[in-house]
Every structure is written in structure tokens, then in C-alpha cells.
Design an enzyme around this catalytic site. Structure first.
Site, PDB file in Angstrom:
ATOM      1  N   SER A  11       8.480  -1.213  20.945  1.00 46.03           N
ATOM      2  CA  SER A  11       8.834  -2.522  21.501  1.00 46.03           C
ATOM      3  C   SER A  11       8.001  -2.834  22.744  1.00 46.03           C
ATOM      4  O   SER A  11       8.450  -3.524  23.641  1.00 46.03           O
ATOM      5  CB  SER A  11      10.323  -2.555  21.831  1.00 46.03           C
ATOM      6  OG  SER A  11      10.666  -1.469  22.677  1.00 46.03           O
ATOM      7  N   GLY A  12       6.773  -2.311  22.765  1.00 47.22           N
ATOM      8  CA  GLY A  12       5.858  -2.600  23.880  1.00 47.22           C
ATOM      9  C   GLY A  12       5.069  -3.875  23.630  1.00 47.22           C
ATOM     10  O   GLY A  12       5.506  -4.749  22.878  1.00 47.22           O
ATOM     11  N   ASN A  13       3.892  -3.958  24.263  1.00 44.26           N
ATOM     12  CA  ASN A  13       3.056  -5.166  24.167  1.00 44.26           C
ATOM     13  C   ASN A  13       2.766  -5.564  22.727  1.00 44.26           C
ATOM     14  O   ASN A  13       2.977  -6.687  22.310  1.00 44.26           O
ATOM     15  CB  ASN A  13       1.707  -4.920  24.851  1.00 44.26           C
ATOM     16  CG  ASN A  13       1.851  -4.753  26.349  1.00 44.26           C
ATOM     17  OD1 ASN A  13       2.845  -5.160  26.929  1.00 44.26           O
ATOM     18  ND2 ASN A  13       0.852  -4.146  26.965  1.00 44.26           N
ATOM     19  N   ILE A  14       2.240  -4.606  21.968  1.00 44.84           N
ATOM     20  CA  ILE A  14       1.789  -4.889  20.604  1.00 44.84           C
ATOM     21  C   ILE A  14       2.975  -5.239  19.709  1.00 44.84           C
ATOM     22  O   ILE A  14       2.964  -6.235  18.993  1.00 44.84           O
ATOM     23  CB  ILE A  14       1.027  -3.665  20.032  1.00 44.84           C
ATOM     24  CG1 ILE A  14      -0.289  -3.459  20.793  1.00 44.84           C
ATOM     25  CG2 ILE A  14       0.793  -3.790  18.554  1.00 44.84           C
ATOM     26  CD1 ILE A  14      -1.471  -4.202  20.256  1.00 44.84           C
ATOM     27  N   CYS A 126      -8.111  -2.558  18.388  1.00 44.66           N
ATOM     28  CA  CYS A 126      -8.386  -3.954  18.736  1.00 44.66           C
ATOM     29  C   CYS A 126      -9.894  -4.205  18.744  1.00 44.66           C
ATOM     30  O   CYS A 126     -10.381  -5.196  18.208  1.00 44.66           O
ATOM     31  CB  CYS A 126      -7.757  -4.316  20.078  1.00 44.66           C
ATOM     32  SG  CYS A 126      -8.368  -3.378  21.487  1.00 44.66           S
ATOM     33  N   PRO A 160       0.184   1.554  28.525  1.00 42.77           N
ATOM     34  CA  PRO A 160       0.086   3.010  28.713  1.00 42.77           C
ATOM     35  C   PRO A 160      -0.390   3.749  27.461  1.00 42.77           C
ATOM     36  O   PRO A 160      -1.095   4.746  27.580  1.00 42.77           O
ATOM     37  CB  PRO A 160       1.508   3.432  29.094  1.00 42.77           C
ATOM     38  CG  PRO A 160       2.376   2.238  28.929  1.00 42.77           C
ATOM     39  CD  PRO A 160       1.512   1.025  28.838  1.00 42.77           C
ATOM     40  N   GLY A 161      -0.044   3.244  26.285  1.00 42.09           N
ATOM     41  CA  GLY A 161      -0.472   3.896  25.040  1.00 42.09           C
ATOM     42  C   GLY A 161      -1.982   3.866  24.906  1.00 42.09           C
ATOM     43  O   GLY A 161      -2.624   4.891  24.655  1.00 42.09           O
ATOM     44  N   THR A 162      -2.569   2.696  25.103  1.00 44.88           N
ATOM     45  CA  THR A 162      -4.023   2.541  25.021  1.00 44.88           C
ATOM     46  C   THR A 162      -4.706   3.440  26.040  1.00 44.88           C
ATOM     47  O   THR A 162      -5.713   4.079  25.766  1.00 44.88           O
ATOM     48  CB  THR A 162      -4.412   1.075  25.311  1.00 44.88           C
ATOM     49  OG1 THR A 162      -3.656   0.237  24.446  1.00 44.88           O
ATOM     50  CG2 THR A 162      -5.885   0.829  25.111  1.00 44.88           C
ATOM     51  N   ASN A 165      -4.643   7.015  25.133  1.00 45.96           N
ATOM     52  CA  ASN A 165      -5.350   7.289  23.874  1.00 45.96           C
ATOM     53  C   ASN A 165      -6.790   6.802  23.890  1.00 45.96           C
ATOM     54  O   ASN A 165      -7.342   6.453  22.859  1.00 45.96           O
ATOM     55  CB  ASN A 165      -4.642   6.579  22.708  1.00 45.96           C
ATOM     56  CG  ASN A 165      -3.362   7.281  22.296  1.00 45.96           C
ATOM     57  OD1 ASN A 165      -3.257   8.504  22.387  1.00 45.96           O
ATOM     58  ND2 ASN A 165      -2.395   6.533  21.848  1.00 45.96           N
TER      59      ASN A 165
END
EC number: 1.2.1.10
Lengths: 293, 335
Positions: A11-14, A126, A160-162, A165
Site C-alpha cells: 500500500s505504498g506509492n506504487i 520504471c 524506500p523500496g526503490t 533495491n
């Protein structure tokens, strides 16, 4: 039943941006938003919109599997492996928006329908969604020895995920430049720019063409056609200036303005990812529904 | 009268790669490395100018495999150790593992000054591989003192042993350096370093300011060979610091010899402050844009200073070399 039910994990940005894209798909019905933080903005928005909300992650979703036909995963490469194994074993279609790259890469204007049989479909990154169509547009005209892409995104649009990673981003994008884009060798670079006001996503494709003699006009026409194809699902996808030729080197400059669904328009990087994933799922749903009928 | 000990880290074979258009030969690397080692320089850096994996159409293709160059340099080291630069988003963890196999003993993980959190996994790997591990905050002039402290604390939490204030644009004045280094000395436990560029002729003054404020790692390059107008000149720094009463542990004659007998012989041009590098320092533009801007200006028939001013205005950051061509193309249309 003329729509397939959609679940989104993450449920983050993406994930949140994707929810709005799903709402506009004619063969998909937004059903469940799955997160791990009950206070997250994405879960709140999903709840307000009247969707089922699960705040204990994949465990919660596995108990309500009848709510979903297609599940999007917008978590992380590491979490995705676990999610994918559980969901595909239960017969669900999985669309992977992490750089885990378990399933085959899909970039809509290149290979939209190629992987509908697969239980897990990967959306590359992306930067990959923004640039691989151009690499392919060149390689379908003339063989490409090497293609390199540089994606510059606003710091604020990289969650934070991007950030955690970033190596996976470069590896996955580079591989997809080869596998989907058709270049013999691929390389990817990503830059996070913190400027205020935030910068619109920009991408540069540099390709080395194998032959000394090639039809420049045909390459340009192919690139322009491809830009139109991407604009069908990302209207803010644009060339910045004409493609540049220098001997066997072609340089193409692009910018991607988002639809401004969850994030402001500068985050074209989020938009092109979610728009591409929604497009793949919608077409997949159409085909599955047609076979069932 | 030893004031305190600190390390001079020579970046000729990395930052100089920009000035050399990433075309260092094995012979040049071997002779420079040997000279640095014999002069008593403890650490020196060898990589593509944009770090491991930097060889690209975007930044310039290396004419020789950087891993081979690292191996050659490490082979010349009797007491010195080879450092490598790694910019996450360009280089990856695998590149670092390869560099270690080639003989690297130190890694400097570089991010834009506000983006330290992309470096967590690379810094952790540096420590895991037993390397001296450094966090390198590029374009430090673009962030406030508070922001730099916040980002340095992130680096420290990932395991960095040294944190660098990096004046990539050669924009800072001595007071800017003093403020940043002093704040870091107060807020983080690790050692502090400074990396300067000479676009405003401030590299040496800034270096002195950094040392006086407590920096214990200082970068320099022989004959100032580096991006833009180059770096603080290593052999000059040895002399200046000696006059100030610091012990550098570097042999003054020997460091001059490698600068003048080796590096000066292969430099494509002197590291003078030209109109373009002056504009870079004045408007805060990443120093390695210099040669790319010259190429783009020629190609599109525009003034390179106009390109640089525009890049400064739109706040381009390190690594955005593609923007140079985009800006030049747009300026050409406007003419």
C-alpha cells in the site's frame, strides 16, 4: 461476470497509484488492498473508496482468496518470491511490479500478449518501461549491439523500496533491455535528483547500431510510432527534441509526465509502471474472460 | 612538532580519469601507482571517473578495463592501498566484489548529498569484505549543514568509517567547508574527509580549512589532474601542510617527482581555470561535465557557458551528463 477481481499487495506509492489505474480498466474490478501498516495512506484511501482492506499482509490475503483473480505485487523483490509461490499455487495470476523478475518481462507496446499464459508476469522497472520501447523501436529496424539507458527521477518519487533495491533496478533493467528490447548487451543507470520543485522523470536511451549503413529515417519513424503507442496508456510520454545520430550511435531523450493520480505529475516513473501493469492485467482479463465464456 | 596525523588520499587515477577522457593506459597507471607508493602515500584511488561500472556512452567508455588497471596498481603497492569509487545507481555490488579480487582495499561509496540511503547495501558489503569503507557525499554545497549531518548519520549507521564532504562543483568557500566539517566533527563518531575541486581557485584554501576544522582524510591529485579545473594539488598540499606544521608522512621530493616526471608527461592539457570551469565553480555545476559540455557546445553551435549556466539553474546533479546534450539542443533551437 464481465470483470476479474483485483488485489494489490503493497500500500505504498506504487500500490496506491495502481488502485486508481485499476478503477479505470473496463475488465478489472478493484477488490482488495493488502498492506502491513494499518495506518498507511494507501490502506486508508482504499478503505475510504469502499474496498476490502487487509493489514496483515499476505497471511491475511491467503485467508480470503475468493476476493481476487489477479494479484499485483508492489512490495519488494525479496517479499515477492514468497507471495508469488503462495498465490500461483492457489491458481491466481500474479503481476509483479518489484524487480524480482521471477516471471517473464512484459513491456506492453513490445510484447503485451506474449506472457498471458504465464502465472507470474514481471513489469521490469520504471526505467525499463520508459526506455525499452525505444530500444525495441530501434532494434526492429536495425540490429543493436549495445543499448544503455539513464533514468533520472525526482528523489521524492523514489520510495524506500526503490532505494533499498537500487542494484536490483540496474540488473533487471539491463537484462530486459536485452531480452525485450533486443539489444545484444544492455546497461542501466539510475539517478535520483532532489531538486525542488521536483523534476519530471527523464530518460535517455543511447544505442550503438551494428551496421555502418542504416536508414536513419526508418529508425526515426519507428521511434515516433513507438512514442504514439506508449502515449495510449501514458499520455505524458514525450520525446524531448529529435533523436540524435552520431555515426553508429543513436541518442533519444524522453520525459514522462504522470497522470497525477496518487503522486504529482512529476512522478512519471510511478505512472508508467502502474499504467503498464494495469494495461497488461486488463488485456489478460479480457482474454481469460473470453476463454471462459 | 606533530600537530596530528591524517591521511592524504590521491585521486589522480580516478578523478584524473575525467580529464583523460577515461583513457588511462596500463603503463600510465603502473608508473603513477609506483610513484605514489614510493612517495609514501597511504591510499590512492583507481576507477573510471564515475566509479566502478562508469564506462558507458553516458560518461565515456573506458579504453582499458578498470579491473585490469586496479590489478596493475595494486601490484605496484608495497605499502599503499588501492581505493575504488562506487556510485550506487551506476556501479553495483558485483563490481565491488570484482574490484576486491583485483586488489582493492578501500571503497568510497558516493551518493548525491541528500541521497545517502541508496548506499546502505554497498557500505554493508564494503565492511563485510573487510575494506576500509567510506561514505562520500557529493555536491555537498547543495545541502544545508543540518542536512549534511542527517545524511552523514545515515552513512555512519550503515557502517561507514569515514565520511567525506565532497565539493564536486568546486563551489565552496573556506567558511562553507569549516561550517560543514565542524558540524560533522560534533555529530558523528567516524573520521571526516574533504574532497575539493579548484574551479574557483579555492581548493587549497578549502583543504586547509578542512584540516583545521578536524578533517583527517584529504584528497588531492598530482598536478591537480581531475574533473573541471582539477583537485587540490597533492604535491603542493604536502608542502603547505608541512609549512603549517602537520606530519603527512609523504616524501616531498618523491611526490614532486611522480607529479612532474610521470603525470605531467601524459596530461592532455594543463589544469587551468578556464571560462567554463570558472562558471562551474560560480554556479555550482558538477565538475566532470566540463569535457562533455565542450563537445555538446561544438556540436550544437552554442556557447558552453550558456549550457553550464542553464545546468546550474535547473539544478543538475552529478551523473546527469545526458542533460548537457538536451540543454545544448534546446539552446540551439532558441538561437
Amino acid at each position: 461476470m464481465n470483470k476479474l477481481k483485483v488485489g494489490i499487495i503493497g500500500s505504498g506509492n506504487i500500490g496506491t497509484d495502481l488502485m486508481y489505474k485499476i478503477e479505470r480498466c473496463d475488465s478489472l474490478e478493484m477488490s482488495v488492498m493488502v498492506g502491513i501498516d494499518p495506518d498507511s495512506e494507501g490502506l486508508k484511501r482504499a478503505q475510504d473508496a469502499g474496498y476490502t482492506v487487509i493489514s496483515n499482509g499476505i497471511d491475511g490475503l491467503m485467508k480470503q482468496l475468493d476476493l481476487v483473480d489477479i494479484v499485483f505485487d508492489a512490495t519488494s523483490a525479496y517479499a515477492h518470491k514468497v507471495h508469488s509461490d503462495l498465490l500461483t499455487a492457489a491458481g491466481k495470476k500474479v503481476i509483479d511490479l518489484t524487480p524480482a523478475a521471477i516471471g517473464p518481462f512484459t513491456v506492453p507496446p513490445v510484447n503485451l500478449k506474449a506472457n498471458f499464459e504465464s502465472s507470474n508476469v514481471n513489469m521490469v522497472t520504471c526505467g525499463g518501461q520508459a526506455t525499452i520501447p525505444i530500444v525495441y523501436a530501434i532494434s526492429r529496424i536495425v540490429p543493436v549491439e549495445y543499448a544503455e539507458i539513464v533514468a533520472t527521477v525526482a528523489s521524492k518519487s523514489a520510495g524506500p523500496g526503490t532505494r533499498a533495491n537500487i542494484d536490483e533496478f540496474t540488473h533487471t533493467t539491463a537484462r530486459a533491455i536485452e531480452v525485450v528490447g533486443g539489444a545484444e548487451k544492455g546497461k542501466a543507470i539510475i539517478i535520483l535528483n532532489p531538486a525542488e520543485p521536483p523534476v519530471i522523470m527523464r530518460d535517455t536511451v543511447n544505442a550503438l547500431i551494428k551496421d555502418k549503413n542504416f536508414d536513419e529515417a526508418a529508425v526515426i519513424a519507428s521511434i515516433e510510432k513507438m512514442v504514439t503507442d506508449v502515449q495510449e496508456y501514458v499520455p505524458g510520454y514525450r520525446l524531448r527534441g529529435a533523436p540524435q545520430f552520431d555515426g553508429q550511435r543513436v541518442s533519444v531523450f524522453l520525459e514522462v509526465e504522470g497522470a497525477g493520480d496518487f503522486f504529482p505529475a512529476y512522478s512519471g516513473n510511478l505512472d508508467i509502471m502502474t499504467a503498464a501493469a494495469a494495461k497488461v492485467a486488463n488485456e489478460m482479463a479480457k482474454e481469460l474472460l473470453a476463454t471462459k465464456a | 612538532m606533530e600537530k596530528k596525523s591524517f591521511e592524504i588520499l590521491d585521486v589522480t587515477l580516478r578523478d584524473g580519469s575525467h580529464s583523460m577522457s577515461h583513457a588511462f593506459t596500463p603503463q600510465q597507471v603502473r608508473e603513477t601507482a609506483r610513484g605514489l607508493d614510493e612517495a609514501g602515500v597511504r591510499y590512492f584511488e583507481v576507477s573510471h571517473g564515475d566509479g566502478l561500472g562508469g564506462s558507458s556512452l553516458q560518461y565515456g567508455l573506458s579504453t582499458h578495463d578498470e579491473l585490469k588497471l586496479i590489478e596493475i596498481a595494486a601490484d605496484e603497492c608495497k605499502q599503499a592501498e588501492v581505493s575504488v569509487l562506487l556510485i550506487p545507481g551506476i556501479g553495483v555490488k558485483g563490481d565491488l566484489q570484482d574490484a576486491v579480487k583485483a586488489g582493492a582495499k578501500m571503497v568510497r561509496v558516493a551518493t548525491h548529498v541528500t541521497e545517502a540511503d541508496v548506499a546502505a547495501q554497498h557500505i554493508a558489503l564494503g565492511r563485510e569484505l573487510g575494506l576500509k569503507t567510506v561514505g562520500f557525499l557529493m555536491m555537498s554545497h547543495m545541502a544545508s549543514v543540518e542536512k549534511i549531518v542527517e545524511q552523514a548519520k545515515l552513512f555512519e549507521s550503515y557502517g561507514a568509517e569515514v565520511i567525506y564532504v565532497t565539493d564536486s562543483a568546486g563551489y565552496m568557500l573556506p567558511q562553507d567547508v569549516t561550517n560543514r566539517i565542524s558540524a560533522l566533527k560534533q555529530s558523528v563518531g567516524c573520521e571526516i574527509g574533504f574532497h575539493g575541486h579548484n574551479n574557483l581557485s579555492m581548493a587549497m584554501a578549502n583543504t586547509v580549512a578542512a584540516v583545521e576544522a578536524g578533517a583527517t582524510f584529504i584528497d588531492g591529485s598530482l598536478r591537480a589532474l581531475g574533473a573541471g579545473s582539477g583537485n587540490t594539488q597533492t604535491e603542493v598540499m604536502v608542502a603547505v601542510l608541512d609549512r603549517l606544521g602537520y606530519q603527512t608522512g609523504i616524501d616531498f621530493y618523491k611526490i614532486m617527482d611522480v607529479a612532474n616526471d610521470v603525470v605531467a608527461k601524459y596530461m592532455p592539457r594543463p589544469q587551468e581555470i578556464t571560462g567554463s570551469s570558472l562558471i562551474m565553480g560560480y554556479s555550482g555545476v558538477y565538475s566532470s561535465f566540463l569535457l562533455h559540455t565542450q563537445v555538446a557546445a561544438k556540436r550544437f553551435g552554442v556557447d558552453e557557458r550558456d549550457i553550464l549556466v542553464e545546468l546550474g539553474r535547473i539544478k543538475a546533479i552529478g551523473g546527469q551528463e545526458d542533460l548537457i546534450y538536451d540543454v545544448a539542443q534546446r539552446l540551439a533551437v532558441q538561437i
